[in-house]
Design an enzyme around this catalytic site. Structure first.
Site, PDB file in Angstrom:
ATOM      1  N   VAL A   8       0.827  -1.197   0.000  1.00  0.00           N
ATOM      2  CA  VAL A   8       0.000   0.000   0.000  1.00  0.00           C
ATOM      3  C   VAL A   8       0.874   1.266   0.000  1.00  0.00           C
ATOM      4  O   VAL A   8       1.976   1.267   0.532  1.00  0.00           O
ATOM      5  CB  VAL A   8      -0.972  -0.022   1.216  1.00  0.00           C
ATOM      6  CG1 VAL A   8      -0.219   0.040   2.527  1.00  0.00           C
ATOM      7  CG2 VAL A   8      -2.006   1.071   1.125  1.00  0.00           C
ATOM      8  N   LYS A  14       6.235   1.531   3.921  1.00  0.00           N
ATOM      9  CA  LYS A  14       7.278   1.216   2.948  1.00  0.00           C
ATOM     10  C   LYS A  14       8.665   1.367   3.578  1.00  0.00           C
ATOM     11  O   LYS A  14       9.537   0.518   3.372  1.00  0.00           O
ATOM     12  CB  LYS A  14       7.148   2.094   1.702  1.00  0.00           C
ATOM     13  CG  LYS A  14       5.982   1.691   0.813  1.00  0.00           C
ATOM     14  CD  LYS A  14       5.930   2.531  -0.444  1.00  0.00           C
ATOM     15  CE  LYS A  14       4.707   2.226  -1.273  1.00  0.00           C
ATOM     16  NZ  LYS A  14       4.822   1.011  -2.077  1.00  0.00           N
ATOM     17  N   HIS A  57       7.816   1.351 -11.329  1.00  0.00           N
ATOM     18  CA  HIS A  57       6.368   1.547 -11.288  1.00  0.00           C
ATOM     19  C   HIS A  57       5.729   0.847 -12.481  1.00  0.00           C
ATOM     20  O   HIS A  57       5.870   1.278 -13.617  1.00  0.00           O
ATOM     21  CB  HIS A  57       6.040   3.043 -11.293  1.00  0.00           C
ATOM     22  CG  HIS A  57       4.588   3.313 -11.258  1.00  0.00           C
ATOM     23  ND1 HIS A  57       3.971   4.191 -12.106  1.00  0.00           N
ATOM     24  CD2 HIS A  57       3.609   2.798 -10.476  1.00  0.00           C
ATOM     25  CE1 HIS A  57       2.683   4.209 -11.860  1.00  0.00           C
ATOM     26  NE2 HIS A  57       2.439   3.373 -10.879  1.00  0.00           N
ATOM     27  N   ASN A  60      -0.785   0.132 -14.780  1.00  0.00           N
ATOM     28  CA  ASN A  60      -1.958  -0.726 -14.611  1.00  0.00           C
ATOM     29  C   ASN A  60      -3.013  -0.432 -15.659  1.00  0.00           C
ATOM     30  O   ASN A  60      -3.186   0.720 -16.044  1.00  0.00           O
ATOM     31  CB  ASN A  60      -2.571  -0.499 -13.219  1.00  0.00           C
ATOM     32  CG  ASN A  60      -1.730  -1.123 -12.138  1.00  0.00           C
ATOM     33  OD1 ASN A  60      -1.361  -2.272 -12.230  1.00  0.00           O
ATOM     34  ND2 ASN A  60      -1.433  -0.356 -11.115  1.00  0.00           N
TER      35      ASN A  60
END
Length: 124
Positions: A8, A14, A57, A60
């Site tokens: 998340v 992180k 990254h 999506n």
């Protein structure tokens, strides 16, 4: 080795994970984050290997947009970038400097097509 984190979008979580991974993994392992909004430089700063922390990254949805953006903070070395680029299994299709969403002015970005999805295959 290469570890790609995709938890998340919470900077504290992180950073905690990167601290733990830093302690567990061999010194030459690269830590990558799938973040689109958290500073790669800040993530690297909590480790003993800021030169081996980089952003990957994945766009999506991957089946529709098979691209990965490689994000360099201030510290990632050229060998780290080369290793991540090679693991992405593709040739560069574009790139350029951008402040982007991470607040890292002048970060360097390269967008690569994902071929064979090395992360899902579990390559190490």
């Amino acid at each position: 080795g290469l570890v790609v984190e995709a938890i998340v979008e919470d900077a504290t979580l992180k950073k905690d994970l990167f601290r733990a991974l830093d302690a567990l993994l061999p010194a030459d392992a690269v830590l990558a984050s799938n973040t689109s909004s958290i500073s790669i430089t800040e993530l690297g700063a909590v480790t003993g290997r800021p030169d081996r922390v980089i952003g990957m990254h994945f766009m999506n949805p991957v089946p529709v947009m098979p691209l990965v953006e490689i994000i360099r903070g201030l510290a990632p070395s050229d060998p780290t970038f080369a290793k991540v680029r090679a693991r992405s299994g593709a040739l560069a299709v574009g790139g350029g400097g951008s402040g982007g969403g991470t607040g890292e002015a002048g970060r360097r970005r390269t967008v690569l097509p994902v071929r064979g999805d090395p992360v899902r295959r579990g390559e190490r």
